[in-house]
Structures are given as structure tokens and as C-alpha cells.
Design an enzyme around this catalytic site. Structure first.
Site, PDB file in Angstrom:
ATOM      1  N   VAL A 162       0.832  -1.201   0.000  1.00 29.56           N
ATOM      2  CA  VAL A 162       0.000   0.000   0.000  1.00 29.56           C
ATOM      3  C   VAL A 162       0.871   1.257   0.000  1.00 29.56           C
ATOM      4  CG1 VAL A 162      -1.741   1.277   1.297  1.00 29.56           C
ATOM      5  CG2 VAL A 162      -1.852  -1.215   1.186  1.00 29.56           C
ATOM      6  N   ASP A 169      10.297   3.518   6.566  1.00 30.12           N
ATOM      7  CA  ASP A 169       9.854   2.194   6.986  1.00 30.12           C
ATOM      8  C   ASP A 169      10.722   1.775   8.161  1.00 30.12           C
ATOM      9  OD1 ASP A 169       8.218  -0.262   5.337  1.00 30.12           O
ATOM     10  OD2 ASP A 169       9.569  -0.872   6.946  1.00 30.12           O
ATOM     11  N   THR A 227      -5.831  -0.655   6.082  1.00 30.30           N
ATOM     12  CA  THR A 227      -7.194  -1.085   6.400  1.00 30.30           C
ATOM     13  C   THR A 227      -7.334  -1.247   7.906  1.00 30.30           C
ATOM     14  OG1 THR A 227      -7.357  -2.173   4.298  1.00 30.30           O
ATOM     15  CG2 THR A 227      -8.914  -2.875   5.974  1.00 30.30           C
ATOM     16  N   LEU A 260      -6.981  -0.776  -3.745  1.00 25.87           N
ATOM     17  CA  LEU A 260      -6.053  -1.334  -4.732  1.00 25.87           C
ATOM     18  C   LEU A 260      -6.091  -2.853  -4.697  1.00 25.87           C
ATOM     19  CD1 LEU A 260      -2.982   0.833  -3.706  1.00 25.87           C
ATOM     20  CD2 LEU A 260      -4.733   1.376  -5.402  1.00 25.87           C
ATOM     21  N   LEU A 262     -17.427 -13.816  -9.360  1.00 29.07           N
ATOM     22  CA  LEU A 262     -18.328 -14.966  -9.285  1.00 29.07           C
ATOM     23  C   LEU A 262     -17.603 -16.218  -9.775  1.00 29.07           C
ATOM     24  CD1 LEU A 262     -21.749 -13.532 -10.555  1.00 29.07           C
ATOM     25  CD2 LEU A 262     -21.208 -14.299  -8.245  1.00 29.07           C
ATOM     26  N   ALA A 265     -15.884 -19.577  -9.387  1.00 28.04           N
ATOM     27  CA  ALA A 265     -15.822 -20.665  -8.408  1.00 28.04           C
ATOM     28  C   ALA A 265     -14.443 -21.311  -8.439  1.00 28.04           C
ATOM     29  CB  ALA A 265     -16.887 -21.690  -8.737  1.00 28.04           C
ATOM     30  N   GLY A 266     -14.074 -21.961  -7.361  1.00 26.37           N
ATOM     31  CA  GLY A 266     -12.792 -22.659  -7.320  1.00 26.37           C
ATOM     32  C   GLY A 266     -12.287 -22.828  -5.912  1.00 26.37           C
ATOM     33  N   GLY A 322      -7.964 -15.867  -1.042  1.00 18.40           N
ATOM     34  CA  GLY A 322      -6.858 -15.836  -0.089  1.00 18.40           C
ATOM     35  C   GLY A 322      -6.302 -14.434  -0.072  1.00 18.40           C
ATOM     36  N   CYS A 382      -5.893  -9.604   2.420  1.00 21.83           N
ATOM     37  CA  CYS A 382      -7.003  -8.659   2.620  1.00 21.83           C
ATOM     38  C   CYS A 382      -8.301  -9.358   2.991  1.00 21.83           C
ATOM     39  CB  CYS A 382      -7.169  -7.817   1.373  1.00 21.83           C
ATOM     40  SG  CYS A 382      -5.671  -6.912   0.990  1.00 21.83           S
TER      41      CYS A 382
HETATM   42  C1  UGA Z   1      -8.827  -6.992  -2.458  1.00 21.45           C
HETATM   43  C2  UGA Z   1      -9.882  -6.052  -3.074  1.00 21.45           C
HETATM   44  O1  UGA Z   1     -10.294  -6.539  -4.350  1.00 21.45           O
HETATM   45  C3  UGA Z   1      -9.323  -4.628  -3.215  1.00 21.45           C
HETATM   46  O2  UGA Z   1     -10.339  -3.745  -3.709  1.00 21.45           O
HETATM   47  C4  UGA Z   1      -8.837  -4.149  -1.844  1.00 21.45           C
HETATM   48  O3  UGA Z   1      -8.255  -2.858  -1.914  1.00 21.45           O
HETATM   49  C5  UGA Z   1      -7.781  -5.119  -1.311  1.00 21.45           C
HETATM   50  O4  UGA Z   1      -8.367  -6.430  -1.213  1.00 21.45           O
HETATM   51  C6  UGA Z   1      -7.323  -4.643   0.039  1.00 21.45           C
HETATM   52  O5  UGA Z   1      -8.125  -4.649   0.978  1.00 21.45           O
HETATM   53  O6  UGA Z   1      -6.209  -4.156   0.171  1.00 21.45           O
HETATM   54  P1  UGA Z   1      -6.702  -8.334  -3.405  1.00 21.45           P
HETATM   55  O7  UGA Z   1      -6.580  -8.929  -2.050  1.00 21.45           O
HETATM   56  O8  UGA Z   1      -5.485  -7.815  -4.093  1.00 21.45           O
HETATM   57  O9  UGA Z   1      -7.743  -7.084  -3.373  1.00 21.45           O
HETATM   58  O10 UGA Z   1      -7.286  -9.464  -4.315  1.00 21.45           O
HETATM   59  P2  UGA Z   1      -8.571  -9.758  -5.213  1.00 21.45           P
HETATM   60  O11 UGA Z   1      -8.276  -9.513  -6.631  1.00 21.45           O
HETATM   61  O12 UGA Z   1      -9.762  -9.086  -4.658  1.00 21.45           O
HETATM   62  O13 UGA Z   1      -8.692 -11.349  -5.012  1.00 21.45           O
HETATM   63  C7  UGA Z   1      -8.856 -11.924  -3.716  1.00 21.45           C
HETATM   64  C8  UGA Z   1      -8.941 -13.429  -3.782  1.00 21.45           C
HETATM   65  O14 UGA Z   1     -10.199 -13.837  -4.306  1.00 21.45           O
HETATM   66  C9  UGA Z   1      -7.897 -14.145  -4.646  1.00 21.45           C
HETATM   67  O15 UGA Z   1      -7.413 -15.271  -3.916  1.00 21.45           O
HETATM   68  C10 UGA Z   1      -8.661 -14.592  -5.862  1.00 21.45           C
HETATM   69  O16 UGA Z   1      -8.110 -15.750  -6.449  1.00 21.45           O
HETATM   70  C11 UGA Z   1     -10.024 -14.865  -5.251  1.00 21.45           C
HETATM   71  N1  UGA Z   1     -11.146 -14.760  -6.201  1.00 21.45           N
HETATM   72  C12 UGA Z   1     -11.406 -13.580  -6.839  1.00 21.45           C
HETATM   73  C13 UGA Z   1     -11.966 -15.849  -6.423  1.00 21.45           C
HETATM   74  O17 UGA Z   1     -11.765 -16.938  -5.839  1.00 21.45           O
HETATM   75  N2  UGA Z   1     -13.035 -15.726  -7.269  1.00 21.45           N
HETATM   76  C14 UGA Z   1     -13.308 -14.562  -7.906  1.00 21.45           C
HETATM   77  O18 UGA Z   1     -14.309 -14.514  -8.669  1.00 21.45           O
HETATM   78  C15 UGA Z   1     -12.473 -13.466  -7.689  1.00 21.45           C
END
Ligand code: UGA
Length: 448
Positions: free
Chosen positions: A11, A30, A121, A154, A268, A270-271, A275, A278
Site C-alpha cells: 500500500v 519504513d 485497512t 487497490l 463470481l 468458483a474454485g 486468499g 485482505c
Molecule cells: C482486495 C480487493 O479486491 C481490493 O479492492 C482491496 O483494496 C484489497 O483487497 C485490500 O483490501 O487491500 P486483493 O486482495 O489484491 O484485493 O485481491 P482480489 O483480486 O480481490 O482477489 C482476492 C482473492 O479472491 C484471490 O485469492 C482470488 O483468487 C479470489 N477470487 C477472486 C476468487 O476466488 N473468485 C473470484 O471470482 C475473484
């Protein structure tokens, strides 16, 4: 403007780099001296697309400075962004000790008025505590500290693009003066006065909105947004389980659902579930916060438990396909928690690797970015840059992260070197029909 960024993680670095690109003078610090030394030597301590380029340009233009001396950084900026970690405690509650530590430093070293912005956060009501702490720690109370909340939205992997092209910038403030300072900081971003390394002159036309709210609302907006996305993923995963029992195809179901603009097609998939650093910790912290004010967030607890069960569902497939795991040679494709990042924190893939090793499998892994970090945790796994090498003589291939390079694997070529043509796909990357045509036994989530 002169800005300070405390905390040079995902961040902090992205925020510092992009605000410097927007023309501000940014002073980054830092607690980890090695990190600062790396930055000073021109190296980027994390993998995030385009970040190196933005930092390089900011250094050349003398817009970004790094120092391990917090007092120097704090004195340099009129507005201070707190970007330190807020990891989960055993109870799910967010550990805010780093924020408290920074508040003490700011109150001790500041020599003039500061606007202190929470960017990490944090649970709702942290702003109130931060304001109190700044007052309590300041030597004689002569310096005025204002507090603001500016949550980041982000995504890792696309953080630079997300910063430059936000769909919304949320700013929680106590008064108009702070609101104006924040408008000045983000003005060049909303007016596109920066060099965008992502789109090479073809930036999206839509511009985001800057929303001014109360501090409590801003804090809640962040948690409510992340939790909603996590709910959406878990919902899709339950639909996927239902599809398997009923004989429907989850891709067809979620695609059609998503065409309703009130639902939307994203998140949406699935899988193996979500993780990263966040979603898992944010929903835990939100459940905890709701509990402390007497609100039972049952639906979020259910979303969390659905997510935890994904690994179990995956192992049911592994056991069905492989039968005995002990002694089998298994290729794990993907270690990062999602594509385009080297981040392995709370990555479903790591839990898969841990269980495979526990059950006696020989694990051969490949990931474009996350192997260095994983090696430290699992030294017994064999690592290969080239996924085709990891697949050689494998009894099964397990796909755990949705990397584009894995999507493009030539399975006919890979299959020739595998002991058995078996793919257990945790991210639904391939067409079941095509895999069958190539002679593969193919398992995925929620598809026939
Ligand atoms: C998430 C949010 O999307 C950001 O908007 C937020 O700023 C960030 O957390 C944070 O709080 O800092 P991020 O953790 O980088 O961002 O990842 P995502 O792209 O949201 O994906 C999260 C997880 O969900 C991944 O493991 C991804 O594989 C999984 N995922 C995502 C699914 O299993 N299915 C989906 O349809 C989408």
C-alpha cells in the site's frame, strides 16, 4: 504538496510512487532498514507491475525520497499517510499496535500541524482512537493534528493502474480544511496530470469520483466493500457445489446471473476460494467489530466457513482421482494467492501443498513470481521456473493459481511427459471438452 508515507509495503509504496508521479514531493520511511536500503539502491522490494517504472521516474525527477529515520520523514511532510500493517490477532481482531507506534512517533517528532491519514485497512472507530493517541502522546499539546481516513481499494497485481484510475476515492474527514487538502492531493490524479505507464496514452475515459464522508463512514466503506466481494465469491462457490450435485455448469449459471447489471459478472469465479492478506483478515475483523457492537454478522461467518471448506472440496477431488496420495508425484501449478503477484499470504495453494506433503506426496511446484517466498516455507518441495519441467513424470497436475501462462499451457505437449494425463483444476482455467479430447482425466469446480 509535501507528503510523508510511513510503511513501504504494497500500500505504502504504490501510494508514495503514484502520488509522486502526480507531482507531489513524497518522503517514504519504513521501520525495516533493509527495505529502505533496497529502495535507495533502486530495487523494488515487492513485485507489482509498473511500480519499478513509476518509482524510477519519481527518483529521477526528485519527487520521492527514502529514509529509515522516521523523525526526518515526519518533519518533511504536511500530510502523513499511515500505511503500516494491521495483521489479524488470534481472535480475528485487527492488531493495531503498528498504528499506535506510528501515532507516538508522529506526536513526538512533528514540529508543525499535520493531517494524519489512515490508509491501512483498519476497523471502524480507529480514527477516533488515533486522534486520541496523537493528543495523548504529543509533548505539550501545542501542535494541531487532524485525522482523516482514506481507505485504499487497490488490488495486488493491478495496484498501479487502480491508483491512477480509481472508480472512487473515499476521504473521511472532520472538517472542510482537511477535505480541501485531500482534494489538492488527489486533484492531479482525477485530472490525469501524470504519466500513466499502464495504458501508454490510451487511458480509460471514465474518471472516478472523490467522495467526502465522515471518518467512521470511510472506515466502514472499506470493510463493507471487501466483505461484500468475499460474500460474492463464497456464494458462487456454494452454487458450484450445487451444480456438481445437480449436474449443471457453474460457468453457465454465474455468467447468466452476472449479465443482470444489479449482480455483475465479476467475483463470481468458483474454485479454491479467496486468499491474500485482505479478504480473509478483513472479514474476520468485520465479524469481530460487528460482535463488539452487538451485531451478529452471521452471513459473513457463513462466507468465511464456505471459503475454508474449499480446500476440503478440492481434496475430495484429489482423493477421488488419485486414490492414494502417498508416493505420488504431484505438480502444483501456482503458489501465489492469485495471478500477477508474488504474494503468498493466506494463499489457498500453500494449504494444498501443506496437505499434500502431510499425505506423503512428492511435490513439484512452479509459479512465475512466488517461488522464492514459498521456498522458505517448504524447502522439501522441488521448484521449477518452467511449468513443463514441473509436469514431467507427474501423476497429476494441480492448478492452484489463475496465471495467464498456465491458461496457455499446451497440454498435449505436457501430457506426453506426464506419467498420467490427469489435471485437477482449482481455478476452472480449461475447457472440460478440450481436455477430454486431449485424453485427459479432468476435474474442476462445478462443471460436468
Ligand atoms: C482486495 C480487493 O479486491 C481490493 O479492492 C482491496 O483494496 C484489497 O483487497 C485490500 O483490501 O487491500 P486483493 O486482495 O489484491 O484485493 O485481491 P482480489 O483480486 O480481490 O482477489 C482476492 C482473492 O479472491 C484471490 O485469492 C482470488 O483468487 C479470489 N477470487 C477472486 C476468487 O476466488 N473468485 C473470484 O471470482 C475473484
Amino acid at each position: 504538496m509535501r507528503l510523508t508515507v510511513i510503511g513501504c509495503g504494497y500500500v505504502g509504496l504504490v501510494t508514495g510512487a503514484c502520488l509522486a508521479a502526480a507531482g507531489h514531493e513524497v518522503h517514504c520511511t519504513d521501520i525495516d532498514r533493509k527495505r529502505i536500503d533496497m529502495l535507495k539502491a533502486g530495487k523494488v522490494p515487492i513485485y507489482e507491475e509498473h511500480l519499478d517504472e513509476v518509482l524510477r521516474r519519481a527518483v529521477a525527477e526528485k519527487k520521492i525520497f527514502y529514509t529509515a529515520d522516521a523523525s526526518e520523514a515526519i518533519r518533511a511532510g504536511d500530510v502523513i499517510f499511515i500505511c503500516v500493517g494491521t495483521p489479524p490477532k488470534e481472535s480475528g481482531e485487527a492488531d493495531l499496535s503498528a498504528i499506535d507506534h506510528v501515532a507516538r512517533e508522529i506526536a513526538t517528532f512533528a514540529q508543525g500541524p499535520k493531517l494524519v491519514v489512515e490508509k491501512s485497512t483498519v476497523p471502524a472507530l480507529t480514527g477516533v482512537q488515533l486522534q486520541k493517541a496523537l493528543g495523548a502522546y504529543s509533548r505539550d499539546g501545542s501542535i494541531r493534528f487532524e485525522v482523516a481516513s482514506n481507505p485504499e481499494f487497490l488490488r495486488e497485481g493491478t495496484a498501479v493502474g487502480d491508483f491512477f484510475h480509481p472508480d472512487r476515492i473515499v476521504v473521511g474527514v472532520e472538517n472542510e480544511k482537511s477535505a480541501q487538502l485531500m482534494r489538492n492531493i488527489y486533484g492531479p490524479i482525477l485530472e490525469r496530470k501524470f504519466h500513466c505507464p499502464v495504458h501508454q496514452g490510451k487511458c480509460p475515459t471514465a474518471t472516478g469520483e472523490l467522495l467526502i464522508t465522515t471518518i467512521n463512514s470511510a472506515e466502514l466503506i472499506k470493510h463493507a466493500s471487501n466483505s461484500f466481494l468475499a460474500l460474492k465469491i463464497s456464494y458462487a462457490n456454494v452454487i458450484s457445489d450445487l451444480c456438481e450435485r445437480i449436474g449443471a455448469d457453474v460457468e453457465q449459471v454465474t455468467h447468466a446471473m452476472g449479465l443482470d447489471p444489479r449482480i455483475g459478472t465479476q467475483f463470481l469465479k468458483a474454485g479454491l476460494g479467496f486468499g491474500g492478506f485482505c479478504f480473509p483478515k478483513d472479514i474476520q475483523a468485520f465479524i469481530h467489530l460487528a460482535g463488539t457492537v452487538g451485531v451478529d454478522f452471521g452471513m459473513l461467518k457463513a462466507a468465511e466457513s464456505v471459503n475454508k471448506q474449499r480446500i476440503e472440496r478440492y481434496f475430495e477431488k484429489i482423493h477421488k482421482a488419485l486414490w492414494v496420495v502417498r508416493g505420488k508425484r504431484v505438480a502444483v501449478l501456482g503458489l501465489a494467492f492469485k495471478a500477477n503477484t508474488d504474494d503468498i499470504r493466506f494463499a489457498p495453494a500453500l494449504e494444498v501443498v501443506r496437505r499434500l506433503l502431510e499425505e506423503g506426496a512428492e511435490v513439484y511446484a512452479s509459479d512465475p513470481e512466488a517461488m522464492t517466498k514459498t521456498k522458505a516455507l517448504f524447502p522439501d518441495v522441488k521448484y521449477y521456473e518452467d511449468p513443463y519441467e514441473a509436469l514431467k513424470q507427474a501423476d497429476a497436475a494441480l492448478v492452484c493459481t489463475e496465471w495467464k501462462s498456465f491458461r496457455e499451457i499446451d497440454w498435449d505437449r505436457a501430457g506426453k511427459s506426464m506419467t498420467r494425463r490427469l489435471v485437477i483444476d482449482g481455478r476452472n482455467l480449461y475447457s472440460p471438452k478440450k481436455m477430454q479430447e486431449l485424453g485427459f482425466e479432468y476435474y474442476s469446480f462445478g462443471r460436468p
